[in-house]
Enzyme design. Structure first.
Site, PDB file in Angstrom:
ATOM      1  N   MET A   1     -63.783 -12.815  -3.272  1.00 23.27           N
ATOM      2  CA  MET A   1     -64.694 -12.649  -4.365  1.00 23.27           C
ATOM      3  C   MET A   1     -64.408 -11.438  -5.220  1.00 23.27           C
ATOM      4  O   MET A   1     -65.314 -10.870  -5.784  1.00 23.27           O
ATOM      5  CB  MET A   1     -66.112 -12.596  -3.859  1.00 23.27           C
ATOM      6  CG  MET A   1     -66.392 -11.410  -2.979  1.00 23.27           C
ATOM      7  SD  MET A   1     -67.888 -11.539  -2.038  1.00 23.27           S
ATOM      8  CE  MET A   1     -67.596 -13.003  -1.109  1.00 23.27           C
ATOM      9  N   PRO A   2     -63.166 -11.052  -5.326  1.00 23.31           N
ATOM     10  CA  PRO A   2     -62.891  -9.892  -6.169  1.00 23.31           C
ATOM     11  C   PRO A   2     -63.167 -10.168  -7.643  1.00 23.31           C
ATOM     12  O   PRO A   2     -62.980 -11.274  -8.140  1.00 23.31           O
ATOM     13  CB  PRO A   2     -61.403  -9.642  -5.965  1.00 23.31           C
ATOM     14  CG  PRO A   2     -61.059 -10.327  -4.700  1.00 23.31           C
ATOM     15  CD  PRO A   2     -61.974 -11.497  -4.623  1.00 23.31           C
ATOM     16  N   LEU A   3     -63.622  -9.131  -8.309  1.00 25.66           N
ATOM     17  CA  LEU A   3     -63.703  -9.110  -9.760  1.00 25.66           C
ATOM     18  C   LEU A   3     -62.673  -8.086 -10.200  1.00 25.66           C
ATOM     19  O   LEU A   3     -62.769  -6.911  -9.845  1.00 25.66           O
ATOM     20  CB  LEU A   3     -65.096  -8.706 -10.235  1.00 25.66           C
ATOM     21  CG  LEU A   3     -65.228  -8.422 -11.732  1.00 25.66           C
ATOM     22  CD1 LEU A   3     -64.859  -9.645 -12.563  1.00 25.66           C
ATOM     23  CD2 LEU A   3     -66.641  -7.950 -12.045  1.00 25.66           C
ATOM     24  N   ALA A  72     -63.387  -4.891  -7.846  1.00 23.17           N
ATOM     25  CA  ALA A  72     -64.623  -4.876  -7.071  1.00 23.17           C
ATOM     26  C   ALA A  72     -64.483  -5.970  -6.020  1.00 23.17           C
ATOM     27  O   ALA A  72     -64.148  -7.119  -6.343  1.00 23.17           O
ATOM     28  CB  ALA A  72     -65.831  -5.134  -7.964  1.00 23.17           C
TER      29      ALA A  72
END
Length: 126
Positions: A1-3, A72
């Site tokens: 789920m990285p941004l 993130a």
């Protein structure tokens, strides 16, 4: 789920920018335990007066081709996984689009799983 947020100097071709996005995504899949299709990457281009960096901090010679990558992500990875990701990302970016490893700056912002909503006002990992 990285941004993933990528910052660089304005003026690179769309192919160059696509190669950066694709190399980062590949590194996340292959060395950072990110699932397929978990791809959320935004690119910010800056004029020279908006992109300030030290060209020799920690003895690393940087150029105006510097790419700052801020990710993130969940706080679930080991130090060894992070180091492997940093190294592999620099290797891939040196191949495509041809960045110098010295011009690859990566920063992780780790957060708890419940701090994510991907849509519909829901927190799927909480």
């Amino acid at each position: 789920m990285p941004l993933v947020r990528v910052s660089l100097r304005r003026g690179k071709s769309k192919e160059h920018i696509a190669a950066i996005r694709n190399s980062i995504y590949r590194a996340m899949i292959e060395s950072f335990n990110v699932p397929q299709n978990d791809r959320f990457i935004v690119v910010h281009q800056h004029d020279a007066d908006e992109f300030d960096y030290d060209s020799n901090y920690l003895g690393i010679a940087r150029t105006d081709d510097l790419v700052i990558i801020q990710i993130a992500c969940n706080n679930t990875r080991t130090v060894e996984q992070k180091k492997a990701f940093y190294k592999y990302t620099a290797v891939l970016l040196s191949k495509e689009p041809g960045l110098r490893p010295q011009d690859v700056f990566i920063n992780l912002l780790e957060t708890a799983k419940e701090n994510w909503s991907f849509g519909n006002g829901e927190a799927p990992y909480a």
